[in-house]
Design a protein around this motif. Structure first.
Motif, short mmCIF file in Angstrom:
data_model
loop_
_atom_site.label_atom_id
_atom_site.label_comp_id
_atom_site.label_asym_id
_atom_site.label_seq_id
_atom_site.Cartn_x
_atom_site.Cartn_y
_atom_site.Cartn_z
N PHE A 10 -20.53 -20.75 -13.40
CA PHE A 10 -20.65 -20.05 -12.11
C PHE A 10 -20.73 -21.02 -10.95
CE2 PHE A 10 -25.18 -20.28 -10.81
CZ PHE A 10 -25.77 -20.77 -11.96
N CYS A 11 -20.31 -20.55 -9.79
CA CYS A 11 -20.09 -21.39 -8.61
C CYS A 11 -20.64 -20.75 -7.35
CB CYS A 11 -18.59 -21.58 -8.38
SG CYS A 11 -17.83 -22.78 -9.47
N ARG A 12 -20.80 -21.60 -6.35
CA ARG A 12 -21.06 -21.09 -5.01
C ARG A 12 -19.71 -20.71 -4.37
NH1 ARG A 12 -24.72 -25.08 -1.83
NH2 ARG A 12 -23.13 -26.62 -2.30
N SER A 35 -18.31 -21.56 -1.74
CA SER A 35 -17.56 -22.65 -1.10
C SER A 35 -16.93 -23.62 -2.09
CB SER A 35 -18.51 -23.44 -0.18
OG SER A 35 -19.45 -24.13 -0.97
N CYS A 36 -17.18 -23.43 -3.38
CA CYS A 36 -16.70 -24.41 -4.36
C CYS A 36 -15.18 -24.58 -4.27
CB CYS A 36 -17.08 -23.99 -5.77
SG CYS A 36 -16.71 -25.28 -6.99
N LYS A 37 -14.78 -25.86 -4.36
CA LYS A 37 -13.36 -26.17 -4.21
C LYS A 37 -12.62 -26.17 -5.55
CE LYS A 37 -13.36 -27.07 0.30
NZ LYS A 37 -14.68 -26.45 0.60
N SER A 38 -13.31 -25.71 -6.60
CA SER A 38 -12.61 -25.69 -7.90
C SER A 38 -11.53 -24.60 -7.88
CB SER A 38 -13.61 -25.46 -9.04
OG SER A 38 -14.27 -24.23 -8.86
N LYS A 39 -10.70 -24.65 -8.91
CA LYS A 39 -9.55 -23.74 -8.98
C LYS A 39 -9.96 -22.28 -8.82
CE LYS A 39 -5.71 -23.08 -12.24
NZ LYS A 39 -6.15 -21.98 -13.14
N PRO A 88 -24.11 -23.64 -14.69
CA PRO A 88 -23.80 -24.03 -13.31
C PRO A 88 -22.63 -25.01 -13.25
CG PRO A 88 -25.83 -25.07 -14.04
CD PRO A 88 -25.42 -24.12 -15.13
N CYS A 89 -21.76 -24.84 -12.29
CA CYS A 89 -20.63 -25.73 -12.07
C CYS A 89 -21.14 -27.13 -11.69
CB CYS A 89 -19.78 -25.15 -10.94
SG CYS A 89 -18.58 -26.28 -10.25
N LYS A 90 -20.51 -28.16 -12.28
CA LYS A 90 -20.96 -29.52 -12.00
C LYS A 90 -20.52 -29.98 -10.61
CE LYS A 90 -22.32 -31.46 -16.19
NZ LYS A 90 -22.03 -30.41 -17.19
N ARG A 91 -19.57 -29.28 -10.07
CA ARG A 91 -19.01 -29.69 -8.80
C ARG A 91 -19.83 -29.18 -7.60
NH1 ARG A 91 -12.57 -29.34 -7.73
NH2 ARG A 91 -12.59 -30.29 -5.66
N CYS A 92 -20.12 -27.88 -7.59
CA CYS A 92 -20.85 -27.33 -6.44
C CYS A 92 -22.35 -27.16 -6.72
CB CYS A 92 -20.25 -25.99 -6.01
SG CYS A 92 -20.37 -24.69 -7.26
N ARG A 93 -22.77 -27.41 -7.95
CA ARG A 93 -24.18 -27.37 -8.35
C ARG A 93 -24.94 -26.16 -7.80
NH1 ARG A 93 -26.24 -31.80 -10.92
NH2 ARG A 93 -27.69 -30.20 -11.53
ZN LIG Z 1 -18.25 -24.81 -8.47
#
Ligand SMILES: [Zn+2]
Length: 194
Positions: A37-39, A41-45, A68-73
């Motif tokens: 899951f992401c916020r 604003s996450c820039k993932s695909k 939790p997504c590692k990118r947008c935490r």
């Molecule tokens: Zn994310």
């Protein structure tokens, strides 16, 4: 899947597709195929619509089994999202470690960064006690320990746990236990068996 009146599924989907950061903290989206899951604003695909579910808070997403997504935490928001809890925790910690010193409620409040009035209200809402009552409970608990396990007399105990006057110690002790410190000692301390 929850969607309050002011946040329709369409709006959340649009915010997801446009990575709209103004929605961060208002909802989270989870992707069934990745388990993440992401916020917003996450820039993932951008996921496929049919694979997405929405959550209003990160705890719900975690509970449902998403990571939790590692990118947008999105999980980090759990902590920063609870400033009030931090104030309560800090207050308890200060009281627990400084109960044996003179403690002014004004100073305590400024140590945790709020006014005394504000702290009283927050603390009471969260714990049911004011900080002053909490401090008293911590002190009385310690007083009982000392009365039961040391040879200190009640006056010494009162000073040792931070009371500035013995009468306020006696009053607080009596309020809490219904006994004076001496009665408590007489009632509960076993005389040494020789
Ligand atoms: Zn994310």
């Amino acid at each position: 899947m929850i969607s309050p009146k002011d946040l329709s599924k369409d709006m959340m989907w649009e915010a997801t597709v446009t990575c709209d950061s103004t929605f961060d903290g208002r909802f989270y989206y989870a992707v069934k195929t990745t388990g993440i899951f992401c916020r917003p604003s996450c820039k993932s695909k951008i996921p496929k619509y049919e694979n997405v579910s929405f959550f209003l808070n990160a705890e719900e997403a975690l509970k449902t089994g998403f990571r939790p997504c590692k990118r947008c935490r999105p999980d980090l928001q759990l902590k920063t999202y609870e400033p009030l809890k931090a104030i309560i925790d800090d207050t308890m910690q200060i009281i627990n470690s400084h109960y044996d010193q003179k403690m002014l409620m004004n100073e305590l409040a400024s140590m945790v960064g709020v006014s005394r009035f504000h702290l009283n209200r927050l603390f009471k809402d969260s714990t049911g006690d004011t900080p002053r009552i909490y401090l008293e409970k911590v002190r009385i608990k310690k007083a009982k320990e000392l009365l039961l396990t040391t040879s200190l007399n009640s006056t010494e105990v009162g000073y040792q746990i931070g009371y500035q006057s013995i009468s306020s110690f006696y009053n607080a002790f009596k309020r809490s236990t219904g006994l004076s410190p001496i009665q408590f000692q007489n009632q509960y301390v076993k005389s040494p068996t020789t």
